[in-house]
Scaffold this motif. Sequence first.
Motif, PDB file in Angstrom:
ATOM      1  N   PHE B  13       0.839  -1.199   0.000  1.00 36.49           N
ATOM      2  CA  PHE B  13       0.000   0.000   0.000  1.00 36.49           C
ATOM      3  C   PHE B  13       0.875   1.250   0.000  1.00 36.49           C
ATOM      4  O   PHE B  13       0.640   2.193  -0.764  1.00 36.49           O
ATOM      5  CB  PHE B  13      -0.916   0.011   1.216  1.00 36.49           C
ATOM      6  CG  PHE B  13      -2.334  -0.253   0.869  1.00 36.49           C
ATOM      7  CD1 PHE B  13      -3.108   0.747   0.311  1.00 36.49           C
ATOM      8  CD2 PHE B  13      -2.887  -1.496   1.069  1.00 36.49           C
ATOM      9  CE1 PHE B  13      -4.416   0.497  -0.036  1.00 36.49           C
ATOM     10  CE2 PHE B  13      -4.192  -1.750   0.726  1.00 36.49           C
ATOM     11  CZ  PHE B  13      -4.958  -0.759   0.168  1.00 36.49           C
ATOM     12  N   LEU B  20       1.828   6.240  -7.039  1.00 35.76           N
ATOM     13  CA  LEU B  20       0.655   6.833  -7.672  1.00 35.76           C
ATOM     14  C   LEU B  20       0.742   8.351  -7.688  1.00 35.76           C
ATOM     15  O   LEU B  20       0.265   9.010  -8.601  1.00 35.76           O
ATOM     16  CB  LEU B  20      -0.611   6.395  -6.923  1.00 35.76           C
ATOM     17  CG  LEU B  20      -1.910   6.809  -7.565  1.00 35.76           C
ATOM     18  CD1 LEU B  20      -2.222   5.870  -8.694  1.00 35.76           C
ATOM     19  CD2 LEU B  20      -3.034   6.798  -6.581  1.00 35.76           C
ATOM     20  N   LEU B  25       3.488   9.685 -15.511  1.00 38.76           N
ATOM     21  CA  LEU B  25       2.230   8.947 -15.639  1.00 38.76           C
ATOM     22  C   LEU B  25       2.441   7.441 -15.674  1.00 38.76           C
ATOM     23  O   LEU B  25       1.608   6.685 -15.190  1.00 38.76           O
ATOM     24  CB  LEU B  25       1.484   9.389 -16.901  1.00 38.76           C
ATOM     25  CG  LEU B  25       0.758  10.719 -16.805  1.00 38.76           C
ATOM     26  CD1 LEU B  25       0.164  11.085 -18.143  1.00 38.76           C
ATOM     27  CD2 LEU B  25      -0.340  10.635 -15.768  1.00 38.76           C
ATOM     28  N   ALA B  28       2.892   6.392 -12.195  1.00 38.67           N
ATOM     29  CA  ALA B  28       1.598   6.457 -11.501  1.00 38.67           C
ATOM     30  C   ALA B  28       0.760   5.235 -11.844  1.00 38.67           C
ATOM     31  O   ALA B  28       0.099   4.666 -10.975  1.00 38.67           O
ATOM     32  CB  ALA B  28       0.870   7.735 -11.890  1.00 38.67           C
ATOM     33  N   ALA B  29       0.813   4.801 -13.119  1.00 33.16           N
ATOM     34  CA  ALA B  29       0.060   3.613 -13.511  1.00 33.16           C
ATOM     35  C   ALA B  29       0.582   2.393 -12.769  1.00 33.16           C
ATOM     36  O   ALA B  29      -0.189   1.546 -12.312  1.00 33.16           O
ATOM     37  CB  ALA B  29       0.159   3.395 -15.018  1.00 33.16           C
ATOM     38  N   PHE B  32      -0.792   2.403  -9.388  1.00 30.48           N
ATOM     39  CA  PHE B  32      -2.180   1.960  -9.431  1.00 30.48           C
ATOM     40  C   PHE B  32      -2.247   0.438  -9.380  1.00 30.48           C
ATOM     41  O   PHE B  32      -3.004  -0.152  -8.608  1.00 30.48           O
ATOM     42  CB  PHE B  32      -2.794   2.491 -10.729  1.00 30.48           C
ATOM     43  CG  PHE B  32      -4.218   2.124 -10.947  1.00 30.48           C
ATOM     44  CD1 PHE B  32      -5.218   2.832 -10.319  1.00 30.48           C
ATOM     45  CD2 PHE B  32      -4.552   1.086 -11.785  1.00 30.48           C
ATOM     46  CE1 PHE B  32      -6.532   2.498 -10.527  1.00 30.48           C
ATOM     47  CE2 PHE B  32      -5.867   0.755 -11.995  1.00 30.48           C
ATOM     48  CZ  PHE B  32      -6.858   1.464 -11.361  1.00 30.48           C
ATOM     49  N   LEU B  35      -1.247  -0.917  -5.989  1.00 33.25           N
ATOM     50  CA  LEU B  35      -2.339  -0.771  -5.018  1.00 33.25           C
ATOM     51  C   LEU B  35      -3.379  -1.868  -5.202  1.00 33.25           C
ATOM     52  O   LEU B  35      -3.851  -2.460  -4.236  1.00 33.25           O
ATOM     53  CB  LEU B  35      -3.012   0.586  -5.187  1.00 33.25           C
ATOM     54  CG  LEU B  35      -2.373   1.739  -4.439  1.00 33.25           C
ATOM     55  CD1 LEU B  35      -3.095   3.020  -4.774  1.00 33.25           C
ATOM     56  CD2 LEU B  35      -2.461   1.487  -2.959  1.00 33.25           C
ATOM     57  N   PHE B  36      -3.715  -2.139  -6.465  1.00 30.91           N
ATOM     58  CA  PHE B  36      -4.696  -3.188  -6.724  1.00 30.91           C
ATOM     59  C   PHE B  36      -4.182  -4.525  -6.218  1.00 30.91           C
ATOM     60  O   PHE B  36      -4.926  -5.312  -5.622  1.00 30.91           O
ATOM     61  CB  PHE B  36      -5.002  -3.272  -8.224  1.00 30.91           C
ATOM     62  CG  PHE B  36      -6.403  -2.856  -8.542  1.00 30.91           C
ATOM     63  CD1 PHE B  36      -7.464  -3.648  -8.155  1.00 30.91           C
ATOM     64  CD2 PHE B  36      -6.661  -1.675  -9.222  1.00 30.91           C
ATOM     65  CE1 PHE B  36      -8.768  -3.264  -8.436  1.00 30.91           C
ATOM     66  CE2 PHE B  36      -7.948  -1.287  -9.500  1.00 30.91           C
ATOM     67  CZ  PHE B  36      -8.996  -2.089  -9.101  1.00 30.91           C
ATOM     68  N   SER B  84      -7.608  -3.092 -16.351  1.00 26.62           N
ATOM     69  CA  SER B  84      -7.551  -1.636 -16.151  1.00 26.62           C
ATOM     70  C   SER B  84      -6.130  -1.129 -16.368  1.00 26.62           C
ATOM     71  O   SER B  84      -5.930  -0.066 -16.952  1.00 26.62           O
ATOM     72  CB  SER B  84      -7.989  -1.232 -14.746  1.00 26.62           C
ATOM     73  OG  SER B  84      -8.848  -2.128 -14.186  1.00 26.62           O
ATOM     74  N   ILE B  88      -4.990   1.714 -18.930  1.00 27.39           N
ATOM     75  CA  ILE B  88      -4.291   2.937 -18.515  1.00 27.39           C
ATOM     76  C   ILE B  88      -3.004   3.086 -19.299  1.00 27.39           C
ATOM     77  O   ILE B  88      -2.679   4.161 -19.820  1.00 27.39           O
ATOM     78  CB  ILE B  88      -3.977   2.895 -17.011  1.00 27.39           C
ATOM     79  CG1 ILE B  88      -5.273   2.929 -16.211  1.00 27.39           C
ATOM     80  CG2 ILE B  88      -3.130   4.081 -16.617  1.00 27.39           C
ATOM     81  CD1 ILE B  88      -5.031   2.859 -14.745  1.00 27.39           C
ATOM     82  N   LEU B  91      -3.709   4.315 -22.726  1.00 25.00           N
ATOM     83  CA  LEU B  91      -4.025   5.749 -22.746  1.00 25.00           C
ATOM     84  C   LEU B  91      -2.754   6.573 -22.573  1.00 25.00           C
ATOM     85  O   LEU B  91      -2.540   7.558 -23.274  1.00 25.00           O
ATOM     86  CB  LEU B  91      -5.016   6.084 -21.633  1.00 25.00           C
ATOM     87  CG  LEU B  91      -6.419   5.520 -21.738  1.00 25.00           C
ATOM     88  CD1 LEU B  91      -7.224   5.900 -20.521  1.00 25.00           C
ATOM     89  CD2 LEU B  91      -7.095   6.030 -22.983  1.00 25.00           C
ATOM     90  N   VAL B  92      -1.903   6.137 -21.627  1.00 26.77           N
ATOM     91  CA  VAL B  92      -0.676   6.899 -21.370  1.00 26.77           C
ATOM     92  C   VAL B  92       0.223   6.853 -22.603  1.00 26.77           C
ATOM     93  O   VAL B  92       0.859   7.848 -22.957  1.00 26.77           O
ATOM     94  CB  VAL B  92       0.052   6.335 -20.129  1.00 26.77           C
ATOM     95  CG1 VAL B  92       1.417   6.954 -19.980  1.00 26.77           C
ATOM     96  CG2 VAL B  92      -0.763   6.593 -18.889  1.00 26.77           C
TER      97      VAL B  92
END
Lengths: 545, 112
Positions: B13, B20, B25, B28-29, B32, B35-36, B84, B88, B91-92
């Motif tokens: 975590f 994140l 970016l 950050a992905a 993400f 975290l998942f 997801s 992401i 997109l990035v």
Amino acid sequence: MAGAENPWVLGPIIIPLFGAALCLLLSQNNRLQRIVALIAGLAACLASIVVLLANLEAGSVGVQIYRLGGWATPFGIVLVADKLAALFCVMGSIVVAAGLLYCLQCHDKCLEYPVFMPAFLCMGAGLSGSFYTGDIFTFFVFLELMVMSSVVMVAVADSSLGLEAAIKYVFISGMGSLLLLLGIAALYTTFGTLTMAQIAQAFSTGERPLLAVPAALMFIIAFLIKSAVVPFHFWQPDFHTTAPTPVHGVLSSVVVKVGIYGIIRNTSSYLVQEGDLIRTILIVLGLVGIFFGGLTALRTWNAKRMLAYSTLGQVGFILVAIGWGSQLAIVAAIIYIFNHAFIKSGLLMLTGVIASHNAKHSADLKDLAGSGKGLKFISVLYLVGGLALAGVPPFNGFMSKVALVRSGAGVESWIVLGLVVAGGLLTMIYMTRTWQWIFQQEPPEAEDTGHAPAHAPHKSDSPLAPALLIAACVLLGIFAGPLVTLSEDTAAQIASPEIYACSVLAQMVESGMSLPEGSYDCTGGMEISAAPTALPVLVMEVPGR
Amino acid sequence: MSILFAVATGIMFGLGIFQLLRRDLVKAAMGFYTLFTAVNLFMLAAGAFDGEVPAYTDQLANGQPSDPVVQGLLLTAIVISLGSYCLILGLVNVSANRFESVDSHEVDQLKG
């Protein structure tokens, strides 16, 4: 009393998914894709209406159930359509079908992207699924389906800013999903079940294990993120503004309601004891939302963005009603949610139609000034929609506002009520301002381009879908009776959460499984405990007389 | 076992939140996804080790089986988080080509 088995409950979920698969196969033929999508959307709409009618026919406790794969309840996934879920699903699937109808005559380039129509249908399936599911993990799965397909559609939007908005949304919404998943895991650890009815049973004993309340609060925060309530709203205006028009219509009117549905479902069936704290929070957030949304809508120079901010404000009204929490207030919230979905999607699609008249497809008010001068029909529709949103008598928005004010008077929270009414005036101001800008101004002279393509063969979108939605607003305003009665029944069902729990669990009880001590007694027949109080919406009782 | 899982979940975590919040970016992905995975680990800890024998086998007589629901949930959650993450990254990737940067401070054309 067991809920009735009804395979139609599967319809609004499976038909769009099947349609999406079919659309993928037809990716060579964009025209056919759109037609198939529309047919699937209409069929899903029909199925959801059948479910609602079955629900009504079965009387006050008619909960329609479908057990996926025939598994008995605690072992398999169950789809539950009680009145709340059925009503929301009808609302969602009608707006999705209207969006698909708009797609038929929409000239945005992104609609030719082969995955666009399948993504649209998947969004519809996720929407219906998250309303119908009776299982928290499946709720998460449907929510993710909806989020991911809407991200795809916004990322490919004609506006080059769509990509940025999609990235922003996917991160923020991902955090929401993460909290939801964490809450689900915590609830599963605590109660050893994922079925909402069983969790409601476990909570109803009054015991609070260590992880239960934090888990439920994580749920609430996740829902607040998903429905863009004010401190969590930063993604919403960008994401909604850059979305293609039909998608924007669906996102801003029904997709934000999924979070609200989650809040109602949770506070009514699990968190009955913590309700007071949560309700106070909801009232405060709702009031902040009303003023933040209203004031920012006033200073925004983009017609689509203004409506996106307006959604923040309208969600605020709904939250205040849920926060008041009396039976009347829940009736008001349901009426508000239902009516707002039609008004907002109609207005957004109208804005898209107007924007499609200029070559740039821009919804900037400076580009739009005067562009609607000759369009009498659209002008009238937009005015009707705007007045309905502001709550002016003959239209359905008036019904929502009256029910809201009436329920506020019922709980005697005069300060909040005053603020709500003042916030309602903001709606009037920003809607009339935009209407004047678009339809009453003289169009600016085209001075810079001498060779302006004044009569270029430019195709604009068809106003059929928004016209139907606005017509629905007018009809719902004039013939408001059925909706009000239905909302009363729904609120009565929400007020007795044991109906939901026992309808799902009855089969389990009959087969001899024991329920936790002190929880709802599911053995006997059920009656709605408190007789639903008749709602004299139109008869404003003067207090003290 | 559960202490180990608690510590691992906590560390993941922390790492995930740190990643994140970075400006890059792609990082950050990654945060993400971390975290998942932390949440998935938490879910695994929720029930996978209660039992002594695997579920749905002929060893059921030998003891309490482990909880199969958690494993089913985990599989679904892993698929969703991977999906997801792919979306992401896609997109990035497009935004990196368009803006020629993955710094989130340079992807800021949306205003108003």
